[in-house]
Design a protein around this motif. Sequence first.
Motif, short mmCIF file in Angstrom:
data_model
loop_
_atom_site.label_atom_id
_atom_site.label_comp_id
_atom_site.label_asym_id
_atom_site.label_seq_id
_atom_site.Cartn_x
_atom_site.Cartn_y
_atom_site.Cartn_z
N SER A 179 0.84 -1.20 0.00
CA SER A 179 0.00 0.00 0.00
C SER A 179 0.88 1.25 0.00
CB SER A 179 -0.92 0.00 1.22
OG SER A 179 -1.78 -1.13 1.20
N LEU A 180 0.33 2.31 -0.57
CA LEU A 180 1.07 3.56 -0.73
C LEU A 180 0.47 4.62 0.19
CD1 LEU A 180 3.23 5.03 -2.67
CD2 LEU A 180 1.20 5.86 -3.86
N ARG A 181 1.31 5.28 0.98
CA ARG A 181 0.85 6.41 1.78
C ARG A 181 1.15 7.70 1.01
NH1 ARG A 181 3.49 5.58 6.20
NH2 ARG A 181 1.89 4.67 7.50
N LEU A 182 0.09 8.44 0.69
CA LEU A 182 0.21 9.71 -0.04
C LEU A 182 -0.07 10.84 0.93
CD1 LEU A 182 0.49 11.43 -2.61
CD2 LEU A 182 -1.91 10.90 -3.12
N LYS A 183 0.92 11.70 1.13
CA LYS A 183 0.83 12.76 2.14
C LYS A 183 0.36 14.08 1.51
CE LYS A 183 4.77 10.77 4.63
NZ LYS A 183 6.15 11.04 5.13
N SER A 184 -0.34 14.85 2.31
CA SER A 184 -0.75 16.21 1.92
C SER A 184 -1.38 16.23 0.52
CB SER A 184 0.44 17.16 1.97
OG SER A 184 0.99 17.22 3.26
N VAL A 185 -2.52 15.59 0.39
CA VAL A 185 -3.20 15.48 -0.90
C VAL A 185 -3.44 16.85 -1.51
CG1 VAL A 185 -5.34 14.75 -2.03
CG2 VAL A 185 -4.29 13.31 -0.29
N ARG A 186 -3.18 16.95 -2.81
CA ARG A 186 -3.40 18.19 -3.56
C ARG A 186 -4.53 17.99 -4.56
NH1 ARG A 186 2.94 18.84 -5.34
NH2 ARG A 186 3.84 19.07 -3.22
N THR A 187 -5.04 19.11 -5.07
CA THR A 187 -6.11 19.04 -6.06
C THR A 187 -5.69 18.23 -7.28
OG1 THR A 187 -6.90 21.21 -5.36
CG2 THR A 187 -7.68 20.41 -7.49
N GLU A 188 -4.44 18.39 -7.72
CA GLU A 188 -3.97 17.69 -8.92
C GLU A 188 -3.73 16.20 -8.69
OE1 GLU A 188 -0.31 20.03 -7.32
OE2 GLU A 188 -2.49 20.27 -7.49
N ASP A 189 -3.83 15.75 -7.44
CA ASP A 189 -3.67 14.31 -7.15
C ASP A 189 -4.90 13.51 -7.53
OD1 ASP A 189 -1.13 14.72 -6.14
OD2 ASP A 189 -1.81 14.93 -4.07
N LYS A 190 -5.99 14.18 -7.80
CA LYS A 190 -7.23 13.49 -8.17
C LYS A 190 -7.01 12.64 -9.42
CE LYS A 190 -12.03 14.39 -9.51
NZ LYS A 190 -13.05 15.45 -9.75
N GLY A 191 -7.52 11.40 -9.43
CA GLY A 191 -7.41 10.55 -10.61
C GLY A 191 -7.24 9.09 -10.26
N LEU A 192 -6.85 8.30 -11.26
CA LEU A 192 -6.68 6.85 -11.12
C LEU A 192 -5.22 6.49 -10.91
CD1 LEU A 192 -9.07 5.56 -13.94
CD2 LEU A 192 -9.52 5.58 -11.49
N TYR A 193 -4.98 5.60 -9.97
CA TYR A 193 -3.64 5.10 -9.67
C TYR A 193 -3.64 3.58 -9.83
CZ TYR A 193 -2.72 9.69 -7.65
OH TYR A 193 -2.55 11.04 -7.46
N ILE A 194 -2.55 3.06 -10.40
CA ILE A 194 -2.45 1.62 -10.59
C ILE A 194 -1.22 1.08 -9.87
CG2 ILE A 194 -1.18 1.86 -12.79
CD1 ILE A 194 -2.68 -0.69 -13.74
N CYS A 195 -1.41 -0.04 -9.20
CA CYS A 195 -0.32 -0.75 -8.53
C CYS A 195 -0.03 -2.00 -9.35
CB CYS A 195 -0.72 -1.12 -7.10
SG CYS A 195 0.47 -2.16 -6.24
N LEU A 196 1.14 -2.03 -10.01
CA LEU A 196 1.54 -3.15 -10.88
C LEU A 196 2.58 -3.99 -10.16
CD1 LEU A 196 1.88 -0.69 -13.73
CD2 LEU A 196 0.64 -2.77 -14.18
N VAL A 197 2.35 -5.31 -10.11
CA VAL A 197 3.27 -6.22 -9.43
C VAL A 197 3.78 -7.25 -10.43
CG1 VAL A 197 3.56 -7.84 -7.52
CG2 VAL A 197 1.99 -5.89 -7.27
N PHE A 198 5.10 -7.49 -10.41
CA PHE A 198 5.72 -8.43 -11.34
C PHE A 198 6.51 -9.48 -10.56
CE2 PHE A 198 5.28 -4.34 -13.43
CZ PHE A 198 4.73 -4.67 -14.66
N SER A 199 6.37 -10.73 -10.99
CA SER A 199 7.14 -11.84 -10.42
C SER A 199 7.41 -12.84 -11.54
CB SER A 199 6.37 -12.51 -9.27
OG SER A 199 7.07 -13.64 -8.81
#
Length: 273
Positions: A179-199
């Motif tokens: 999991s990702l901790r995102l600090k001090s959210v800004r207006t431009e942070d709005k949107g879709l984020y993807i977590c990609l895992v490779f093995s």
Amino acid sequence: MLPCFVELPLPVEELEVEWKRNDSETLVHLWQDGKSRPESQNQRYHERAHFFTEEIAHGNFSLFLSNVTHEDAGVYKCAVYTNLDSDETLIEIKEIERLIVSGGHVISAYAGEDVTLNCSVDSHMPPENIEEVTWKKMDEDILVLLYQESEVLTDSSHERYRDRVEFFSAEERNKGNFSLRLKSVRTEDKGLYICLVFSGALSDNTIVEVLQLGKSMFFMDKMCKNVAELSALMSQKWIIRAKIMWDALLIGWEGQTLSPLSITVTLVNRRNL
């Protein structure tokens, strides 16, 4: 698919096909009296092991096993019986490889808040087998944070996110928590984020949406000496959050002068929302 065939089709009415675990004699599936007998299966294989029913008459007794787990690894025996003969074959599932990433959700946040974007890797995956975890902002194709070969590469983050993103502890990562901790959210942070895992040859992902609702509210306590001060605050879009409290009897409201301790209000500035 676990293969099991005969060269020449056999009479279905006198046919019995039995799939078992060779190590424990656990019944995986049974064909008997011209039909599949799922009620005879061990509960572990219920609704997971199936014959190709239309192929039975053609001598195809293969088994389709879905949702495999590590516990499914082992040797399986396909035994075929008729009134005159019988034969069997052994099939081994040596290793079960899987990679499952979960955590997709939607986050609502105000500017200035810290939020957590969830990404969890199946706990059956050994930590050393996770070669890379990449967090990206999808709509702008921005690299948010990178984990590679057991190292968190903070310098690889886009400048917008540098010093504002982090993973949890190494202990948590060893449990599959990326999991990702995102600090001090800004207006431009709005949107879709993807977590990609490779093995190795395996990969999977999960998507988190951040809904940024506005600038954060500012709270304060303020002493009001009279009604005029209170009215001025309200006209400036300050909203009263708590009841007005006073410690002296108020005989006339309009124009009365109150002692500094007589009114305490909690206010919220919402002018920027």
